[in-house]
Scaffold this motif. Structure first.
Motif, PDB file in Angstrom:
ATOM      1  N   UNK A  63      13.325  18.969 -39.300  1.00  0.00           N
ATOM      2  CA  UNK A  63      14.793  19.101 -39.475  1.00  0.00           C
ATOM      3  C   UNK A  63      14.994  20.327 -38.613  1.00  0.00           C
ATOM      4  N   UNK A  64      14.365  21.141 -38.519  1.00  0.00           N
ATOM      5  CA  UNK A  64      14.642  22.448 -37.506  1.00  0.00           C
ATOM      6  C   UNK A  64      14.793  21.800 -36.145  1.00  0.00           C
ATOM      7  N   UNK A  65      14.016  21.050 -35.505  1.00  0.00           N
ATOM      8  CA  UNK A  65      14.320  20.526 -34.214  1.00  0.00           C
ATOM      9  C   UNK A  65      15.318  19.633 -34.190  1.00  0.00           C
ATOM     10  N   UNK A  66      15.787  18.826 -35.247  1.00  0.00           N
ATOM     11  CA  UNK A  66      16.829  18.024 -35.214  1.00  0.00           C
ATOM     12  C   UNK A  66      18.132  18.899 -35.368  1.00  0.00           C
ATOM     13  N   UNK A  67      18.178  20.067 -35.645  1.00  0.00           N
ATOM     14  CA  UNK A  67      19.288  21.000 -35.949  1.00  0.00           C
ATOM     15  C   UNK A  67      19.330  21.663 -34.757  1.00  0.00           C
ATOM     16  N   UNK A  68      18.130  22.253 -34.058  1.00  0.00           N
ATOM     17  CA  UNK A  68      18.397  23.311 -32.980  1.00  0.00           C
ATOM     18  C   UNK A  68      17.564  23.101 -31.792  1.00  0.00           C
ATOM     19  N   UNK A  69      17.164  21.963 -31.638  1.00  0.00           N
ATOM     20  CA  UNK A  69      16.298  21.415 -30.647  1.00  0.00           C
ATOM     21  C   UNK A  69      15.139  22.202 -30.342  1.00  0.00           C
ATOM     22  N   UNK A  70      14.534  22.544 -29.047  1.00  0.00           N
ATOM     23  CA  UNK A  70      13.428  23.300 -29.105  1.00  0.00           C
ATOM     24  C   UNK A  70      13.392  24.786 -29.659  1.00  0.00           C
ATOM     25  N   UNK A  71      14.745  25.340 -29.404  1.00  0.00           N
ATOM     26  CA  UNK A  71      14.907  26.704 -30.293  1.00  0.00           C
ATOM     27  C   UNK A  71      14.338  26.577 -31.546  1.00  0.00           C
ATOM     28  N   UNK A  72      14.731  25.523 -32.130  1.00  0.00           N
ATOM     29  CA  UNK A  72      14.224  25.599 -33.493  1.00  0.00           C
ATOM     30  C   UNK A  72      12.861  25.592 -34.076  1.00  0.00           C
ATOM     31  N   UNK A  73      11.997  25.240 -33.205  1.00  0.00           N
ATOM     32  CA  UNK A  73      10.687  25.034 -33.180  1.00  0.00           C
ATOM     33  C   UNK A  73       9.738  26.098 -32.709  1.00  0.00           C
ATOM     34  N   UNK A  74      10.499  26.886 -31.815  1.00  0.00           N
ATOM     35  CA  UNK A  74       9.679  27.918 -30.886  1.00  0.00           C
ATOM     36  C   UNK A  74       8.961  28.680 -31.435  1.00  0.00           C
ATOM     37  N   UNK A  75       9.270  29.095 -32.801  1.00  0.00           N
ATOM     38  CA  UNK A  75       8.742  30.212 -33.476  1.00  0.00           C
ATOM     39  C   UNK A  75       7.169  29.666 -33.960  1.00  0.00           C
TER      40      UNK A  75
END
Length: 223
Positions: free
Chosen positions: A128-140
């Motif tokens: 869901x975080x990738x779908x919302x914010x692309x690669x920035x959402x899963x960088x952590x």
């Protein structure tokens, strides 16, 4: 010949300081450790019970977190708990996240000590975080020194953020593998099923990153 010796010596030095290494927390008493596990478990869920089958898994996890050389596996890898739904995999991770605070266990990354603190992240939250914010959402999740990925294999295989299509879990595992970061995980699926869900490269990385620990038993939610 001297040049070759210097090159080989440099390679050995780089291998020693790269990746993660464990700090041993010895000696400890296994019976006392299990009694602590039982108390923590009952604090989370009063119905928690250390059955003989469950105790064997916790013994392995206790050995792992103490970096006990008696652990039957590779202490410099993480681990993945495999077992059917309801056998207590996620709860085991929750319990061990509390247990590790007793000795404030640490491990070494690039010759620096770090606490073995970790969050338990459900795979669908990552998706869901990738779908919302692309690669920035899963960088952590790609860069944090230690995380636990919960329910590997239950995620949507390919998701999109505008023009970007990604197998999120495979990407995160690949990035963590490349950086030699320790990773914990859980899955409801046996290895044979995981081999059908992921390509050979991902499975190969799983074997390189994880000790495989199986949790057996009935679905405790139905008992």
């Amino acid at each position: 010949m001297d040049t070759i010796d210097r090159i080989l010596g440099g390679m050995r030095s780089e291998l020693m300081i790269s990746g993660n290494r464990r700090v041993r927390y010895l000696p400890y008493d296994m019976n006392i450790a299990l009694s602590v596990i039982d108390r923590i478990g009952k604090g989370i869920d009063p119905k928690f019970t250390l059955t003989p089958e469950v105790s064997e898994v916790y013994k392995k996890l206790i050995q792992f977190f103490h970096a006990d050389p008696e652990f039957n596996g590779d202490l410099d890898k993480g681990f993945i708990l495999l077992g059917p739904t309801g056998t207590g995999k996620t709860m085991a991770i929750q319990i061990m996240s509390k247990y590790r605070t007793i000795d404030d266990t640490k491990f070494i990354i690039d010759n620096r000590l770090y606490r073995m603190n970790f969050n338990i992240i459900d795979v669908n939250r990552m998706v869901n975080q990738f779908m919302d914010n692309s690669f920035d959402g899963i960088e952590i999740y790609c860069n944090r020194f230690l995380i636990c990925i919960d329910d590997i294999g239950t995620e949507i295989e390919q998701v999109k953020h505008y023009g970007n299509t990604l197998d999120v879990v495979s990407h995160i595992l690949a990035m963590r593998y490349a950086s030699q970061l320790m990773t914990f995980a859980t899955t409801n699926f046996p290895i044979k099923v995981l081999e059908q869900k992921y390509d050979d490269r991902v499975i190969s990385r799983m074997f390189a990153m994880f000790n495989f620990i199986e949790m057996k038993g009935k679905d405790f939610r139905r008992t």
